[in-house]
Design an enzyme around this catalytic site. Structure first.
Site, PDB file in Angstrom:
ATOM      1  N   TRP A 180       0.672  -1.092  -0.160  1.00  0.00           N
ATOM      2  CA  TRP A 180      -0.027  -0.270  -0.227  1.00  0.00           C
ATOM      3  C   TRP A 180       0.969   0.901  -0.335  1.00  0.00           C
ATOM      4  O   TRP A 180       2.001   1.591   0.959  1.00  0.00           O
ATOM      5  CB  TRP A 180      -1.082  -0.265   1.181  1.00  0.00           C
ATOM      6  CG  TRP A 180      -1.909   1.331   0.996  1.00  0.00           C
ATOM      7  CD1 TRP A 180      -2.770   1.595   0.532  1.00  0.00           C
ATOM      8  CD2 TRP A 180      -1.322   2.322   2.546  1.00  0.00           C
ATOM      9  NE1 TRP A 180      -2.619   3.248   1.026  1.00  0.00           N
ATOM     10  CE2 TRP A 180      -1.858   3.991   1.958  1.00  0.00           C
ATOM     11  CE3 TRP A 180      -0.655   2.667   3.706  1.00  0.00           C
ATOM     12  CZ2 TRP A 180      -1.442   5.024   2.843  1.00  0.00           C
ATOM     13  CZ3 TRP A 180      -0.213   3.493   4.363  1.00  0.00           C
ATOM     14  CH2 TRP A 180      -1.259   5.602   3.189  1.00  0.00           C
ATOM     15  N   GLU A 221      -3.503  -3.169  -2.316  1.00  0.00           N
ATOM     16  CA  GLU A 221      -4.465  -2.762  -1.475  1.00  0.00           C
ATOM     17  C   GLU A 221      -4.714  -1.536  -1.644  1.00  0.00           C
ATOM     18  O   GLU A 221      -3.141   0.118  -2.675  1.00  0.00           O
ATOM     19  CB  GLU A 221      -4.081  -1.648  -0.369  1.00  0.00           C
ATOM     20  CG  GLU A 221      -4.601  -1.676   0.473  1.00  0.00           C
ATOM     21  CD  GLU A 221      -4.823  -1.474   2.269  1.00  0.00           C
ATOM     22  OE1 GLU A 221      -3.485  -1.787   2.911  1.00  0.00           O
ATOM     23  OE2 GLU A 221      -5.322  -1.360   3.413  1.00  0.00           O
ATOM     24  N   LYS A 223      -6.371   2.717  -2.918  1.00  0.00           N
ATOM     25  CA  LYS A 223      -7.517   3.773  -1.634  1.00  0.00           C
ATOM     26  C   LYS A 223      -8.124   4.993  -2.501  1.00  0.00           C
ATOM     27  O   LYS A 223      -7.490   5.168  -3.129  1.00  0.00           O
ATOM     28  CB  LYS A 223      -5.917   4.247  -0.289  1.00  0.00           C
ATOM     29  CG  LYS A 223      -6.819   5.213   1.211  1.00  0.00           C
ATOM     30  CD  LYS A 223      -5.471   5.634   2.063  1.00  0.00           C
ATOM     31  CE  LYS A 223      -6.803   6.024   2.738  1.00  0.00           C
ATOM     32  NZ  LYS A 223      -5.425   5.939   4.212  1.00  0.00           N
ATOM     33  N   ASP A 254      -9.068  -2.771   1.845  1.00  0.00           N
ATOM     34  CA  ASP A 254      -9.471  -1.738   2.653  1.00  0.00           C
ATOM     35  C   ASP A 254     -10.926  -1.061   2.968  1.00  0.00           C
ATOM     36  O   ASP A 254     -11.564   0.066   2.391  1.00  0.00           O
ATOM     37  CB  ASP A 254      -8.497  -1.265   3.222  1.00  0.00           C
ATOM     38  CG  ASP A 254      -8.342  -0.352   4.391  1.00  0.00           C
ATOM     39  OD1 ASP A 254      -9.272  -0.351   5.222  1.00  0.00           O
ATOM     40  OD2 ASP A 254      -8.036  -0.767   5.739  1.00  0.00           O
ATOM     41  N   HIS A 257     -11.384   2.091   2.833  1.00  0.00           N
ATOM     42  CA  HIS A 257     -10.702   2.725   1.692  1.00  0.00           C
ATOM     43  C   HIS A 257     -11.620   3.206   0.130  1.00  0.00           C
ATOM     44  O   HIS A 257     -11.325   3.451  -0.405  1.00  0.00           O
ATOM     45  CB  HIS A 257      -9.672   2.187   0.860  1.00  0.00           C
ATOM     46  CG  HIS A 257      -8.498   2.781   2.079  1.00  0.00           C
ATOM     47  ND1 HIS A 257      -7.353   1.825   1.918  1.00  0.00           N
ATOM     48  CD2 HIS A 257      -8.546   2.767   3.030  1.00  0.00           C
ATOM     49  CE1 HIS A 257      -6.814   1.865   2.882  1.00  0.00           C
ATOM     50  NE2 HIS A 257      -7.306   2.551   3.909  1.00  0.00           N
ATOM     51  N   HIS A 281      -8.617  -5.869   4.485  1.00  0.00           N
ATOM     52  CA  HIS A 281      -7.998  -5.562   5.903  1.00  0.00           C
ATOM     53  C   HIS A 281      -9.780  -4.999   6.858  1.00  0.00           C
ATOM     54  O   HIS A 281     -10.069  -4.478   5.907  1.00  0.00           O
ATOM     55  CB  HIS A 281      -7.410  -4.155   5.533  1.00  0.00           C
ATOM     56  CG  HIS A 281      -5.898  -4.446   5.726  1.00  0.00           C
ATOM     57  ND1 HIS A 281      -5.184  -2.931   5.217  1.00  0.00           N
ATOM     58  CD2 HIS A 281      -5.442  -5.455   5.074  1.00  0.00           C
ATOM     59  CE1 HIS A 281      -3.488  -3.996   5.441  1.00  0.00           C
ATOM     60  NE2 HIS A 281      -4.020  -5.140   5.590  1.00  0.00           N
ATOM     61  N   ASP A 289     -11.911   7.141   6.714  1.00  0.00           N
ATOM     62  CA  ASP A 289     -10.696   6.432   6.925  1.00  0.00           C
ATOM     63  C   ASP A 289     -10.399   6.033   8.371  1.00  0.00           C
ATOM     64  O   ASP A 289      -8.592   6.400   9.002  1.00  0.00           O
ATOM     65  CB  ASP A 289      -9.955   6.248   5.966  1.00  0.00           C
ATOM     66  CG  ASP A 289      -9.022   4.988   5.760  1.00  0.00           C
ATOM     67  OD1 ASP A 289      -9.099   3.903   6.476  1.00  0.00           O
ATOM     68  OD2 ASP A 289      -8.046   5.057   5.344  1.00  0.00           O
ATOM     69  N   ASP A 291     -10.135   4.186  10.939  1.00  0.00           N
ATOM     70  CA  ASP A 291      -9.229   3.393  11.350  1.00  0.00           C
ATOM     71  C   ASP A 291      -9.794   2.703  12.327  1.00  0.00           C
ATOM     72  O   ASP A 291      -8.927   3.126  13.795  1.00  0.00           O
ATOM     73  CB  ASP A 291      -8.227   3.243  11.373  1.00  0.00           C
ATOM     74  CG  ASP A 291      -7.886   2.604  10.007  1.00  0.00           C
ATOM     75  OD1 ASP A 291      -7.596   1.844   9.253  1.00  0.00           O
ATOM     76  OD2 ASP A 291      -6.914   3.910   9.317  1.00  0.00           O
ATOM     77  N   ASP A 321      -6.569  -4.300  10.796  1.00  0.00           N
ATOM     78  CA  ASP A 321      -6.566  -3.167  10.181  1.00  0.00           C
ATOM     79  C   ASP A 321      -6.987  -1.397  11.061  1.00  0.00           C
ATOM     80  O   ASP A 321      -8.312  -0.906   9.931  1.00  0.00           O
ATOM     81  CB  ASP A 321      -6.083  -2.918   8.906  1.00  0.00           C
ATOM     82  CG  ASP A 321      -5.366  -1.735   8.400  1.00  0.00           C
ATOM     83  OD1 ASP A 321      -4.904  -0.443   9.956  1.00  0.00           O
ATOM     84  OD2 ASP A 321      -5.035  -0.560   6.948  1.00  0.00           O
TER      85      ASP A 321
HETATM   86  C1  RNT Z   1      -4.107   2.732   4.958  1.00  0.00           C
HETATM   87  C2  RNT Z   1      -4.261   2.015   4.655  1.00  0.00           C
HETATM   88  C3  RNT Z   1      -2.886   0.268   5.286  1.00  0.00           C
HETATM   89  C4  RNT Z   1      -2.179   0.938   6.611  1.00  0.00           C
HETATM   90  C5  RNT Z   1      -1.128   0.083   7.812  1.00  0.00           C
HETATM   91  C6  RNT Z   1      -0.296   0.483   8.566  1.00  0.00           C
HETATM   92  O1  RNT Z   1      -5.098   3.577   4.667  1.00  0.00           O
HETATM   93  O2  RNT Z   1      -5.334   1.261   5.431  1.00  0.00           O
HETATM   94  O3  RNT Z   1      -3.641  -0.623   5.344  1.00  0.00           O
HETATM   95  O4  RNT Z   1      -3.277   0.829   7.916  1.00  0.00           O
HETATM   96  O5  RNT Z   1      -0.053  -0.453   6.997  1.00  0.00           O
HETATM   97 ZN    ZN Z   2      -6.104  -1.054   4.881  1.00  0.00          ZN
END
Ligand code: RNT
Ligand code: ZN
Length: 412
Positions: A180, A221, A223, A254, A257, A281, A289, A291, A321
């Site tokens: 990523w 990945e 985004k 993810d 994203h 993820h 995003d 998290d 994640d």
């Molecule tokens: C970032 C991505 C990625 C990170 C990690 C730390 O938006 O989701 O996967 O969260 O690599």
């Molecule tokens: Zn991620």
């Protein structure tokens, strides 16, 4: 009759085999991200977290050293049932006086992690770290127009492929290596194509590194935006999906994203139609995003259903994640990973065959009634039985509070 036996009967009346579900869940591996324990800090330098991601909060007890992080992961793993893998980032290299920059990382810098994994008989997944480093220039890494910068990051990627091969070989478990990059622009770019073509070239160069494809799975990945990268990301969904398909690597989604109304649960089946393997993820975005810790919420359940009812448990690499620094970090780990497992178990206890039939007969009235019914069956008792059989405490809060008082609060 105990609560589990009685719940099992209730499920059985609907044609659902709770014993089979418990056995199935016991066999699922969740790759647990190491970076919840130290707010995505890592050990390879003092650079602040960059790349458009952010950890907010200052709850006491963040792991400051590899030993502290390992102890915290042990604590969390002791409270998480089922099979686990450890998901590491390149910035978690352990140098012991033997410093190397990201373009020169070697197995010796991860020997302690391999020792850790071997002692616990778990696998390691890996991530090159394309952020929090001085060579990120103008927010760009693999897509940089500065050839020296781009090359540096290509070398980093190559080292990480070699390291992933080493992890798989040493642990005996396959290694999933996820790429990523944060590259993008805050404001409207004048040229959207050139950065993407440079990213493509960089990925080709990284993937030319020899590795054993039977034990290393490289994922990419995508985004949609990051903090300070609101207008354009180089690794967009279309770019990453097209690249993965063309290069024969594994697409990774993810669920933080995408645009807020887009759901990863709806995307899984499309990817399964075209890919042997896919990767996830699992996180929780709140308005962006962000998290947040994964909850036992509708989208997590829906993602799990898509994996389970499409019989894709052996085709989906499941990883967590998220990074929350506003609550006890160990609790964040345990709650989030347990919720992924809970959602999978919940999915395994749905009357899928019946619901598919109703859909095909266009009997949407019965479908709605049955799926609502399935929401309030005695799921909690089946989950409690899983914890019981896995020999992990269901009440983890007190154990974590005790660890906080004894260990975490002393970290100043
Ligand atoms: C970032 C991505 C990625 C990170 C990690 C730390 O938006 O989701 O996967 O969260 O690599
Ligand atoms: Zn991620």
């Amino acid at each position: 009759m105990n609560r589990f036996e009685s719940a099992k009967e209730i499920y059985s009346a609907l044609g659902i085999d709770a014993e089979a579900a418990l056995a199935k869940l016991a066999d699922v591996t969740v790759s647990v991200h190491c970076w919840q324990g130290d707010d995505v800090g890592g050990f390879d330098g003092d650079d602040a977290l960059s790349g458009g991601i952010q950890t907010t909060g200052n709850y006491p007890g963040k792991a400051r050293t590899p030993d502290e992080l390992m102890a915290d992961i042990d604590k969390a793993f002791s409270l998480i049932p089922g099979k686990k893998k450890l998901n590491l980032h390149a910035c978690y290299a352990i140098f012991d006086g033997n410093r190397a920059d990201r373009d020169a990382l070697k197995p010796e810098h991860f020997a302690k992690w391999v020792e850790y994994a071997k002692a616990r008989n778990i696998g390691i997944d890996f991530n090159p770290t394309f952020f929090s480093h001085a060579m990120v220039k103008d927010g760009l890494t693999l897509s940089s127009p500065d050839e020296e910068v781009r090359k540096f990051w290509v070398e980093h990627g190559k080292r990480c492929v070699e390291l992933s091969d080493y992890f798989a070989k040493e642990t005996g478990y396959p290694c999933v290596m996820n790429i990523w990059i944060p590259d993008g622009y805050k404001d409207i770019p004048a040229d959207r194509l050139s950065p993407r073509l440079r990213f493509k070239k960089s990925l080709d160069e990284i993937l030319a590194t020899p590795y054993d494809k039977s034990r290393v799975f490289i994922t990419l990945e995508s985004k949609v935006f990051g903090i300070g990268l609101e207008s354009y990301t180089v690794g967009s969904a279309e770019f990453c999906l097209s690249y993965s398909t063309k290069a024969g690597i594994v697409p990774l989604m993810d669920n933080g994203h995408y645009h807020p109304t887009e759901l990863v649960s709806d995307k899984i089946s499309s990817l399964l139609a075209f890919n042997e393997k896919i990767a996830l993820h699992i996180t929780r975005g709140v308005r962006w995003d962000s998290d947040h810790v994964v909850l036992f919420d509708d989208e997590t359940k829906e993602i799990a259903k898509e994996i389970v009812r499409n019989d894709a448990l052996d085709r989906v690499f499941i990883a967590t994640d998220y990074f929350d620094a506003s609550i006890n970090r160990i609790s964040a780990w345990v709650t989030g990973v347990r919720n992924v497992q809970k959602a999978l178990l919940f999915a395994m206890l749905q009357p899928d065959a019946k619901m598919k039939q109703l859909q095909d007969k266009a009997d949407f009235t019965s479908l709605m009634v049955l799926s609502e019914e399935a929401k309030t069956l005695h799921f909690g008792d089946i989950w409690a039985e899983f914890l019981n059989r896995q020999k992990v405490e269901s009440d983890y809060l007190n154990i974590i509070k005790e660890y906080e008082e004894k260990v975490l609060v002393n970290r100043k």
